[in-house]
Design a protein around this motif. Structure first.
Motif, PDB file in Angstrom:
ATOM      1  N   LEU A  79     -45.811 -12.040   7.416  1.00  0.00           N
ATOM      2  CA  LEU A  79     -46.980 -12.085   6.596  1.00  0.00           C
ATOM      3  C   LEU A  79     -46.893 -10.983   5.746  1.00  0.00           C
ATOM      4  CD1 LEU A  79     -49.969 -12.571   9.343  1.00  0.00           C
ATOM      5  CD2 LEU A  79     -49.005 -14.222   7.695  1.00  0.00           C
ATOM      6  N   VAL A  80     -46.416  -9.908   5.896  1.00  0.00           N
ATOM      7  CA  VAL A  80     -46.331  -8.820   4.782  1.00  0.00           C
ATOM      8  C   VAL A  80     -45.386  -9.467   3.820  1.00  0.00           C
ATOM      9  CG1 VAL A  80     -45.391  -6.556   4.391  1.00  0.00           C
ATOM     10  CG2 VAL A  80     -46.978  -6.918   6.337  1.00  0.00           C
ATOM     11  N   THR A  81     -44.358 -10.152   4.152  1.00  0.00           N
ATOM     12  CA  THR A  81     -43.500 -10.460   3.307  1.00  0.00           C
ATOM     13  C   THR A  81     -44.237 -11.401   2.254  1.00  0.00           C
ATOM     14  OG1 THR A  81     -41.560 -10.034   4.804  1.00  0.00           O
ATOM     15  CG2 THR A  81     -40.997 -11.653   2.976  1.00  0.00           C
ATOM     16  N   LYS A  82     -44.619 -12.360   2.923  1.00  0.00           N
ATOM     17  CA  LYS A  82     -45.385 -13.433   2.241  1.00  0.00           C
ATOM     18  C   LYS A  82     -46.630 -12.722   1.226  1.00  0.00           C
ATOM     19  CE  LYS A  82     -44.906 -17.154   5.844  1.00  0.00           C
ATOM     20  NZ  LYS A  82     -44.161 -18.151   5.024  1.00  0.00           N
ATOM     21  N   GLN A  83     -47.278 -11.886   1.604  1.00  0.00           N
ATOM     22  CA  GLN A  83     -48.145 -11.160   0.674  1.00  0.00           C
ATOM     23  C   GLN A  83     -47.423 -10.371  -0.426  1.00  0.00           C
ATOM     24  OE1 GLN A  83     -50.147  -7.708   2.369  1.00  0.00           O
ATOM     25  NE2 GLN A  83     -52.158  -8.964   1.780  1.00  0.00           N
ATOM     26  N   GLU A  84     -46.189  -9.795  -0.166  1.00  0.00           N
ATOM     27  CA  GLU A  84     -45.483  -9.112  -1.235  1.00  0.00           C
ATOM     28  C   GLU A  84     -44.978 -10.318  -2.085  1.00  0.00           C
ATOM     29  OE1 GLU A  84     -45.186  -5.995  -2.076  1.00  0.00           O
ATOM     30  OE2 GLU A  84     -46.780  -5.703  -0.269  1.00  0.00           O
ATOM     31  N   LYS A  85     -44.734 -11.285  -1.821  1.00  0.00           N
ATOM     32  CA  LYS A  85     -44.022 -12.615  -2.724  1.00  0.00           C
ATOM     33  C   LYS A  85     -45.451 -12.877  -3.569  1.00  0.00           C
ATOM     34  CE  LYS A  85     -40.510 -14.391   0.002  1.00  0.00           C
ATOM     35  NZ  LYS A  85     -39.973 -15.467   0.612  1.00  0.00           N
ATOM     36  N   VAL A  86     -46.486 -13.052  -3.132  1.00  0.00           N
ATOM     37  CA  VAL A  86     -47.441 -13.369  -3.712  1.00  0.00           C
ATOM     38  C   VAL A  86     -47.758 -12.409  -4.914  1.00  0.00           C
ATOM     39  CG1 VAL A  86     -50.107 -13.556  -3.904  1.00  0.00           C
ATOM     40  CG2 VAL A  86     -48.830 -14.996  -1.920  1.00  0.00           C
ATOM     41  N   SER A  87     -47.764 -10.986  -4.417  1.00  0.00           N
ATOM     42  CA  SER A  87     -48.116  -9.971  -5.340  1.00  0.00           C
ATOM     43  C   SER A  87     -46.816  -9.841  -6.574  1.00  0.00           C
ATOM     44  CB  SER A  87     -47.790  -8.609  -4.657  1.00  0.00           C
ATOM     45  OG  SER A  87     -48.892  -8.448  -3.978  1.00  0.00           O
ATOM     46  N   GLU A  88     -45.644 -10.167  -6.014  1.00  0.00           N
ATOM     47  CA  GLU A  88     -44.371 -10.345  -7.166  1.00  0.00           C
ATOM     48  C   GLU A  88     -44.695 -11.655  -8.102  1.00  0.00           C
ATOM     49  OE1 GLU A  88     -39.842 -11.194  -7.220  1.00  0.00           O
ATOM     50  OE2 GLU A  88     -40.815 -11.605  -5.446  1.00  0.00           O
ATOM     51  N   ALA A  89     -45.247 -12.480  -7.398  1.00  0.00           N
ATOM     52  CA  ALA A  89     -45.530 -13.798  -8.419  1.00  0.00           C
ATOM     53  C   ALA A  89     -46.503 -13.602  -9.439  1.00  0.00           C
ATOM     54  CB  ALA A  89     -45.722 -15.161  -7.348  1.00  0.00           C
ATOM     55  N   TRP A  90     -47.629 -12.853  -8.959  1.00  0.00           N
ATOM     56  CA  TRP A  90     -48.749 -12.223  -9.808  1.00  0.00           C
ATOM     57  C   TRP A  90     -48.310 -11.236 -11.006  1.00  0.00           C
ATOM     58  CZ3 TRP A  90     -53.184 -13.754 -11.273  1.00  0.00           C
ATOM     59  CH2 TRP A  90     -54.026 -13.080 -12.198  1.00  0.00           C
ATOM     60  N   ALA A  91     -47.324 -10.391 -10.440  1.00  0.00           N
ATOM     61  CA  ALA A  91     -46.878  -9.462 -11.540  1.00  0.00           C
ATOM     62  C   ALA A  91     -45.866 -10.346 -12.621  1.00  0.00           C
ATOM     63  CB  ALA A  91     -45.865  -8.600 -10.712  1.00  0.00           C
ATOM     64  N   ASN A  92     -45.324 -11.476 -12.041  1.00  0.00           N
ATOM     65  CA  ASN A  92     -44.880 -12.229 -13.196  1.00  0.00           C
ATOM     66  C   ASN A  92     -45.662 -12.990 -14.166  1.00  0.00           C
ATOM     67  OD1 ASN A  92     -42.134 -11.726 -12.035  1.00  0.00           O
ATOM     68  ND2 ASN A  92     -42.021 -13.369 -10.780  1.00  0.00           N
TER      69      ASN A  92
END
Length: 194
Positions: A27-40
């Motif tokens: 879940l932490v990994t998926k949450q970080e992927k969302v944050s990374e996508a938002w940063a993009n």
């Protein structure tokens, strides 16, 4: 017999603990992927915001009396860059406001590009043409990054709802994240009029 039962209980506890750790880390990994996508997403919107002053300056040289349109673009850019969102805690209202501000920039840029029709020299100006191409490319990137963000959010939201991972999600406070949604009336092409 007691020894065997103890080992079975310890084995079951170990499996549950390992499962909980793997689920939490997933879940932490998926949450970080969302944050990374938002940063993009923010990066391409920032790129657009950075291109606007160059576009405005180029148009200004040709269309000095179009000051109202130039001011609208500048103001929309300022409004769009003044709102920051954390995707892990964004409310639907915050996402809607952020999207509205970005849409205002797009609309203002559209009006600015439309001005070029009145100025043949401007349309032929290499700087203007280069900036226009960069903006078109940036708009395509925005669409791509928004789509990627929504895919990551969908994946995360599905993960926190699936059993048994939903138990870990609720235990550690993982909450549903908001997706980009089309603004009301987005299905109708904007009319550019002067």
């Amino acid at each position: 017999m007691k020894n065997k039962t103890l080992w079975i209980v310890l084995g079951v506890v170990a499996v549950v603990v390992v499962w909980a750790i793997v689920s939490y880390n997933g879940l932490v990994t998926k949450q970080e992927k969302v944050s990374e996508a938002w940063a993009n997403v923010e990066t391409v919107y920032q790129r657009r915001a950075d291109l606007i002053p160059n576009l405005v300056a180029t148009v200004k040289g040709y269309a000095a009396h179009e000051e109202q349109t130039l001011m609208a673009v500048t103001e929309a850019r300022a409004k769009s860059t003044s709102l920051n969102i954390d995707p892990t805690t964004a409310t639907p209202e915050q996402m809607a406001e952020w999207t509205k501000r970005q849409d205002e920039v797009g609309s203002a840029i559209g009006r600015l590009i439309a001005i070029s029709e009145s100025y043949p020299d401007l349309k032929a100006n290499q700087n203007f043409m280069d900036l226009q191409k960069q903006l078109e490319g940036t708009e395509n990137r925005i669409s791509t990054e928004r789509r990627e963000y929504n895919q990551q959010v969908r994946d995360f939201n599905a993960s926190i709802r699936r059993f048994p991972t939903n138990l870990i999600a609720s235990m550690f406070g993982f909450e549903k994240m908001e997706m980009f949604e089309a603004q009301e009336g987005a299905e109708v092409a904007p009319v550019v009029a002067f």
